[in-house]
Design an enzyme around this catalytic site. Structure first.
Site, PDB file in Angstrom:
ATOM      1  N   LYS A  54      14.899  27.664  44.662  1.00  0.00           N
ATOM      2  CA  LYS A  54      13.451  27.867  44.505  1.00  0.00           C
ATOM      3  C   LYS A  54      13.170  29.293  44.045  1.00  0.00           C
ATOM      4  CE  LYS A  54      12.586  24.288  47.933  1.00  0.00           C
ATOM      5  NZ  LYS A  54      12.501  23.970  49.358  1.00  0.00           N
ATOM      6  N   GLN A  98      11.298  27.177  54.896  1.00  0.00           N
ATOM      7  CA  GLN A  98      12.298  26.137  54.642  1.00  0.00           C
ATOM      8  C   GLN A  98      12.535  25.312  55.918  1.00  0.00           C
ATOM      9  OE1 GLN A  98      13.730  25.311  51.622  1.00  0.00           O
ATOM     10  NE2 GLN A  98      14.591  23.580  52.748  1.00  0.00           N
ATOM     11  N   ASP A 121       3.261  24.628  49.723  1.00  0.00           N
ATOM     12  CA  ASP A 121       4.243  23.568  49.966  1.00  0.00           C
ATOM     13  C   ASP A 121       3.596  22.387  50.708  1.00  0.00           C
ATOM     14  OD1 ASP A 121       6.852  22.622  49.689  1.00  0.00           O
ATOM     15  OD2 ASP A 121       7.477  23.378  51.654  1.00  0.00           O
TER      16      ASP A 121
END
Ligand code: NAP
Length: 285
Positions: A54, A98, A121
């Site tokens: 990413k 994450q 996200d």
């Protein structure tokens, strides 16, 4: 299988990244470098790889990637403090924590601590609620990527029966909402679903989001159905049995090279949209 359309996520991702790159260049001309902060807690090798991918993808487009790596022993309070600092940092436009975090951390509390304006996200419950109500700014990236693939290939969703296998907060549930908002008739299946094969076999669109390699069998797939495989298991194996499903499907995403690259492109796109919003605020101030 000969006539099955392969839904190539790398092509969709390149198209999205090109559009995003143009926006990055425009923002940089205004003195704004879109910045995604990634937080990795612990040393899980797969998570390290995902975060690195990413970050690298950001840098390739000229964006800034702020990489925060916290030790395995991090407490919930320490993580919340890190998130609070990023929330108030004007140079950070998006925050990605994450998943998964080590077990001593309250992951939900950490997700909820992310400022909605930086939740690129799509992990907060506010973000999910807004997505469900069809006005959210940043849906979860993998669900949004699935919709982007369907749109890119002009695959009709309206009126179709979509069967989603999986109901996780970041994947199964939000993609069910996005499909519903796109006027599909949606059935969401999970580990307690009875007679799964019979339900999947009714699907015009089948989304595999189970986390089990080759779980969706070819004989479950109705002839001509569209199979979207969001799964990503060790060894680059999807949640659908690709070869067998492709024999029945009219279109199918491969693993790798399907949903994965589009998920990353979506994350970049949503970070840049967040940066554009700060630019608009600056201009109106
Ligand atoms: P997850 O949180 O483990 O959720 C799995 C879901 O599958 C749960 O809702 C579970 O049901 C359901 N399930 C498990 N066994 C089942 C069974 N026998 N029959 C029917 N449903 C069953 O996983 P996730 O985070 O959603 O991820 C799913 C997959 O997508 C994984 O392969 C993951 O690697 C992949 N993924 C890919 C991307 C990408 O960018 N491509 C991003 C995120 C995830 P219950 O709710 O009843 O437990």
């Amino acid at each position: 299988m000969k006539n099955t359309l392969i839904l190539d996520g790398t092509v969709v991702a390149e198209d999205m990244k090109q559009a995003t790159k143009e926006k990055v260049d425009q923002l940089k001309n205004q003195g704004i470098t879109p910045c995604l902060a990634t937080i990795l807690v612990g040393d899980d090798p797969s998570s390290e790889t995902y975060v690195r991918m990413k970050g690298n993808a950001c840098e390739k487009l000229g964006m800034e990637s702020r990489r925060i790596h916290l030790p395995e022993t991090t407490t919930t309070e320490e993580l919340l403090q890190t998130i609070a600092t990023l929330n108030t940092d004007d140079r950070v436009h998006g925050i990605l924590l994450q998943h998964p975090v080590p077990p001593q951390i309250d992951e939900r509390a950490a997700f909820e601590a992310i400022d909605l304006a930086k939740d690129v996200d799509g992990v907060t419950s506010w973000g999910f609620g807004q997505t469900a109500l069809n006005f959210g700014a940043y849906p979860s990236c993998t669900p949004a990527a699935i919709m982007a693939i369907l749109a890119y290939y002009n695959l009709d969703v309206e009126g179709k029966h979509a069967v989603v296998v999986g109901r996780s907060p970041i994947l199964g549930k939000p993609v069910s909402m996005l499909l519903l908002n796109a006027n599909a008739t949606v059935t969401t299946c999970h580990s307690k679903t009875q007679d799964l094969a019979a339900i999947v076999s009714q699907g015009d669109i089948v989304v595999a989001a189970v986390g089990k390699p080759h779980f969706i069998k070819g004989e479950w797939i109705k002839k001509g159905a569209i199979v979207i495989d969001a799964g990503y298991n060790p060894g680059n194996i999807g949640d659908a049995d690709y070869d067998e499903c492709a024999k029945h499907a009219s279109a199918i995403t491969p693993v790798p090279g399907g949903v994965g690259p589009v998920t990353i492109a979506t994350l970049l796109s949503q970070t840049v949209i967040a940066a554009e919003k700060t630019s608009a605020v600056n201009e109106s101030a």
